[in-house]
Design an enzyme around this catalytic site. Structure first.
Site, short mmCIF file in Angstrom:
data_model
loop_
_atom_site.label_atom_id
_atom_site.label_comp_id
_atom_site.label_asym_id
_atom_site.label_seq_id
_atom_site.Cartn_x
_atom_site.Cartn_y
_atom_site.Cartn_z
N LYS A 9 0.84 -1.21 0.00
CA LYS A 9 0.00 0.00 0.00
C LYS A 9 0.87 1.25 0.00
O LYS A 9 1.96 1.26 0.56
CB LYS A 9 -0.88 0.05 1.26
CG LYS A 9 -1.94 -1.03 1.36
CD LYS A 9 -2.74 -0.84 2.65
CE LYS A 9 -3.85 -1.87 2.77
NZ LYS A 9 -4.59 -1.70 4.02
N GLY A 33 -8.39 4.89 -1.11
CA GLY A 33 -9.28 4.59 -2.23
C GLY A 33 -8.75 3.53 -3.18
O GLY A 33 -9.19 3.45 -4.33
N GLU A 57 -10.70 2.44 11.91
CA GLU A 57 -10.99 1.30 11.03
C GLU A 57 -10.16 0.08 11.42
O GLU A 57 -8.96 0.19 11.67
CB GLU A 57 -10.67 1.67 9.58
CG GLU A 57 -11.58 2.72 9.01
CD GLU A 57 -11.42 2.88 7.49
OE1 GLU A 57 -12.18 3.66 6.91
OE2 GLU A 57 -10.53 2.22 6.92
N ASN A 69 -10.03 7.76 10.41
CA ASN A 69 -10.58 8.80 9.54
C ASN A 69 -10.91 10.00 10.41
O ASN A 69 -11.75 9.92 11.30
CB ASN A 69 -11.83 8.30 8.83
CG ASN A 69 -11.51 7.24 7.81
OD1 ASN A 69 -10.68 7.44 6.94
ND2 ASN A 69 -12.15 6.09 7.92
N ARG A 128 -12.67 12.67 10.34
CA ARG A 128 -13.80 13.48 9.87
C ARG A 128 -15.10 12.74 10.17
O ARG A 128 -15.06 11.59 10.58
CB ARG A 128 -13.71 13.65 8.35
CG ARG A 128 -13.58 12.28 7.66
CD ARG A 128 -13.74 12.31 6.17
NE ARG A 128 -13.12 11.18 5.52
CZ ARG A 128 -13.62 9.95 5.42
NH1 ARG A 128 -14.78 9.69 5.96
NH2 ARG A 128 -12.99 8.98 4.81
#
Lengths: 191, 449, 449, 191
Positions: free
Chosen positions: C158, C164, C275, C290, C292
């Site tokens: 990654k 995404g 997550e 995340n 937000r």
């Protein structure tokens, strides 16, 4: 066989009459009968169709500067909707409908006999008997045309006028709803 | 479980029932008058039958046509909704006799509880507190006077067969009694065909509190909290809420227990509502039982999470209640505003073409409606076109949410009660929960728009 | 509390924030590009400012114009929503420097957690289970090979700066590693401008489970249950639910506790999501935070009753959390379907004129959308035009309700993902909750429409 | 005073030009400019207006059988909506708007200078100084017309062409948004 229950007789005796003054469109479908649709955008006609459907109107006529548009339709009776897409627009599909190709004929001046009640339509007094009437028969006012069974009671539907049976509009042993057209009668025919 | 249910109603409650059936996997038959043929609720159903012309007495209330529609479509149950045939014992009886399940109490229960003085007698026998008043119908002026003196003025005279404020008279003093008795009798006779009247203590500033109950066919009964329906005008409810700001945990349990006793006395089955008048000192008095689902059932659904229409269908099909009393929790606070096609000042019906219909959305907002843009609100039927319901963790938050949702609701083409709701939800006394059944009349007098 | 909030976003999340502000009595400023001038969310705001042309990089992402809009309208806080500037540490920093409150974590926290390998290092230091893999960025092919052998194949490479699905490579065997490493590096470089990559164990059929957390300015942190986001296609979530069918009470408490620890380590403030990947044996591994509010926040709101946007605003204003961990109850089950303007088979965007937009209603159905009839879905922005959310007492009932609501949803003029959602909700495996992140690809292969 | 920050300079140099080819309608309001509205029902025009508004269009033109209807509007800038009724339709009210009676004049062939950024409009370099330009002034391409302050930076807006300042469309010290018209310039005027 007994005629309709006494309590409701008054209402039932009033067989629904629907005088048809113009050409009869295919039932359950939209028929565009414009003298000249030229010069009117398709989108505008589509708008009128939407207006017609959403407001549950039978007819819209619009005339302007030599352009005339007339939209007519019959309202949707006893139907089965598909799940999922049912809410997009009124479904005008009727399962026991007379085939469309039989419909467009000149019916001006004719009279439609409609069902005054909800029930099951029978053309004959018993399964073995002959039908009360056939297409082409001449009938007299008061003559029994069919039976509509409701709540185990056999309600005889009588002709409201003298005339000729031009068309039988419902199928025997099938359900009919209030105001559903049963017979088309020509009062001017003599033979 | 039923295979196919015919909904003997129209509009929002018909759509509400169709939605519940879809979630239960049950097919639906909508009935409609000829002018309702293309209505949203009709299109939402699997099958549809026209049962008569616009006049409801010839279509939605036409028992032979409604039952024929059930027969020709092979429906095995009928949900009556509210209004029309919902509290018609004869209709329930005919359904029973032809083997179609009427989703509601038995015809005997409807019949018994529909007669207000008989219902009251039953409750007195069971030791349930009822409105102080005459033990039954008043036979004479002398009897009326005696009863009035016993309970003390002011008193209210009501028609035994009545409802909706018809045949009612408030009497403040002894010398007004005879005239009021006579005119109430006359109005009862002309409105309901029966001149029986009775008399009750008239309370100043009471609250209208009702308890939702649910009973299965085995006679198990639970209550699902109360609803405060004090915001009304001429006995027409406009705003409902739960929990009631006037009911504490102790009163909730007590009034719930009494409501369950009351319906048990009538061998009640299915959903029902027991209405009480609650005075300032937390005394409560049985008024009547509504033997149907009510317009305002959503507020109870919001705080309990229980789908009352589905439960009605489940218990009517013979299934036992899916929960016990101790499983029912009241979480948060819910309001319901009835959005009527009415002039919000004069309260006159305002039928017509709805040009735009844009309901609010988002968290804690529910809209029960079968309205859509480009459709006509018919003068033939009830003027209620939508129910706007909010839910939040506290009364204050639910109230703010309702104000927000009322601001968002766009209905163009006709007048509605939305502006009146906005004014009420901005009222300081209402915001504090200090309301009684007299609130709205006073509010309208003090706040002319 | 803030007097006026500028919403640095558009569409449904902008309307969602405006609704929360209205309920809190805070004035709102909407920003918009020139093509969004008459959008519903813009009309819903108290004030509006055009900040640029259709191209989001020149309008919604245009930091000078967005901040100028806040200055000229006198807004004292900015809510960034999700996407656009929501996770832009520089934007948060400029807000801080000019005294406008950024509703979200500090710029330092955004910066720290935005760098995935730094975040992972921090979690390892705090003893939080992370994805087995390379300790940091891989300096060479040799290092990559060593790390891969240590965690065991299959592995996934990654991009450090990624998201995404960009710059990701699954490697099944040793001899595929070098090529995958090189191409991942190249893609990372070209996409994110930084060629740093790291490597993790690749799990077969894992679940994507995330935990919602909320922290006030004093550092008090609570968790609000998990969300299961396993139904995704190319890392784009399509359906979310809570509770996860794979999470029991014990795992919920454990993963919640770890999520709180994780954000505490980053001195987190405001709302956030941690997550995790959860394998079949209930082992869970930290993936990322995340920083937000998320698209799928409504499912958490439905089961907790807590309005997350309001809480974001409250804690940003310095108010303490209004509840403790033990006050948070998970009641019932909630699903969310993302309704995208996409071809439901080819997943290509389908912008155009929406001719009819009739969202479903009734009990337990919530629609978050800023769409309306006769408006255009622009190809310039995200294709999501509505979120359809259901809530019910059980997973089964919530599922039936979603099926019903999907059937009711009418959108005409453009293609949407509604037909795909209908198919998934009718799938037996999905109904049983037996899904992993590979579900959708398999489902689409087995069930071509 | 400093000109705009270097990073954003490229974008800001592109001052928005909006050529106006027909008559300029009153800004922020719907103007019906039909060559002959006779024979077209008001309701139909209203429908077109709705279509225009809902679809966020700037112009619709419809011609049919000698009747031509053209609808134009400018999109709504920086406004304050009334609570409650805000969602019924786009509100086209601008507080710091030029009075409507000044608007209807022949502006064909003129050029509108719009604000390339969001900020505060100043007609002069400092409160005590004279305005950069007045109505009726002749200006040259590159000449500073005003300042738009954004993030404490003073951004000088230059004229993109030679011409005469016909109208100043924004009020000094008031907020302006992206693409908001600031000046109307007549490129053909020589005095």
């Amino acid at each position: 066989m007994k005629k309709s229950r006494p309590g409701a007789k008054g209402k039932r005796a009033t067989t629904g009459l629907t005088p048809v003054s113009g050409p009869t469109p295919a039932r359950g479908r939209l028929g565009v009968a414009a003298s000249s649709p030229l010069g009117v955008p398709q989108a505008e006609i589509q708008d009128l169709i939407e207006l017609l459907k959403r407001n549950n109107l039978a007819e819209i006529e619009l005339e302007r500067a030599g352009v005339r548009v007339r939209l007519r339709r019959d309202l949707a009776p006893l139907t089965t909707a598909a799940h999922g897409e049912a809410l997009t627009a009124p479904q005008d599909v009727r399962p026991n409908e007379v085939p469309a190709e039989n419909a467009p004929q000149d019916t001006s001046g004719m009279v439609t006999i409609t069902s005054p009640i909800v029930g099951t339509f029978y053309r004959s007094p018993s399964p073995d008997a002959d039908p009360y009437v056939e297409e082409g028969d001449l009938v007299k006012k008061g003559q029994v045309l069919c039976i509509v069974e409701a709540m185990k009671l056999m309600n005889e539907i009588e002709s409201e006028l003298d005339g000729k049976i031009v068309k039988i509009l419902a199928d025997s042993t099938k359900a009919v709803e209030f105001a559903q057209p049963l017979f088309l009668i020509d009062p001017n025919a003599t033979a | 479980m039923f295979k196919k249910i015919l909904i003997a109603n129209r509009g929002e409650i018909a759509l509400r029932i169709i939605r519940a059936c879809r979630e239960l996997g049950i097919r639906t038959v909508a009935i409609h008058s000829d002018i309702d043929a293309t209505s949203l609720y009709v299109r939402a159903a699997d099958e549809r039958v026209c049962v008569g012309p616009a006049d409801a007495s010839l279509s939605y209330r036409n028992i032979p046509n409604v039952l024929s529609a059930a027969e020709v479509t092979g429906a095995d149950a009928i949900h009556p909704g509210y209004g029309f045939l919902a509290e018609n014992a004869h209709f329930a009886e005919v359904c029973e006799s032809i083997g179609i399940k009427f989703i509601g109490p038995s015809s005997e229960t409807i019949s018994l509880l529909g007669d207000k003085s008989k219902a009251k007698e039953l409750m007195i026998k069971k030791g349930i507190p009822t409105m102080p008043g005459s033990p039954g119908e008043l036979k004479s002026e002398a009897e009326a006077l005696e009863a009035a003196k016993k309970v003390g003025f002011p008193v209210i005279i009501k028609a035994s067969a009545g409802g909706g404020g018809r045949g009612m008279r408030v009497v403040n003093k002894e010398d007004e009694l005879v005239r009021a008795f006579q005119s109430a009798q006359a109005e009862a006779k002309s409105t309901f065909g029966h001149d029986g009247v009775y008399l009750e203590k008239f309370f100043i500033e009471p609250r209208h509190i009702e308890v939702q109950i649910l009973a299965d066919e085995k006679g198990r009964v639970v209550y699902l909290g109360e609803r405060d329906c004090s915001i009304q005008r001429r006995y027409q409810k406009l705003i409902e809420e739960t929990p009631s700001p006037a009911v504490d945990e102790r009163l909730r349990r007590e009034i719930g227990r009494v409501a369950v006793e009351a319906v048990r006395a009538a061998h009640y089955r299915n959903a029902g509502t027991v209405e009480f008048l609650v005075d300032k000192d937390h005394n409560f008095y049985f008024m009547e039982v509504n033997t149907r689902i009510q317009v305002k059932h959503p507020v109870t659904e919001m705080v309990t999470g229980i789908d009352l229409i589905k439960e009605q269908i489940r218990v009517a099909a013979g299934l036992p209640l899916a929960f016990r009393q101790q499983d029912i929790e009241i979480a948060g606070h819910s309001f319901e505003c009835r959005i009527n096609a009415e002039d919000p000042e004069k309260f006159t019906p305002c039928p017509g073409l709805v040009k735009k219909f844009q309901p609010p959305g988002g968290f804690g907002v529910r809209v029960d409606s079968a309205m859509e843009a480009d459709t006509i609100v018919s003068p033939n039927y009830d003027s209620m076109i939508a129910k706007l319901i909010t839910h939040a963790r506290t009364r204050e938050e639910s109230l703010a949410r309702m104000r927000r949702a009322l601001d968002e609701f766009v209905i163009e083409g006709i007048k509605t009660t939305i502006p009146l709701h906005r004014r009420i939800f901005n009222d300081a006394e209402f915001q504090k929960g200090r309301v009684s059944t007299g609130f709205l009349e006073r509010f309208l007098a003090v706040n002319p728009s």
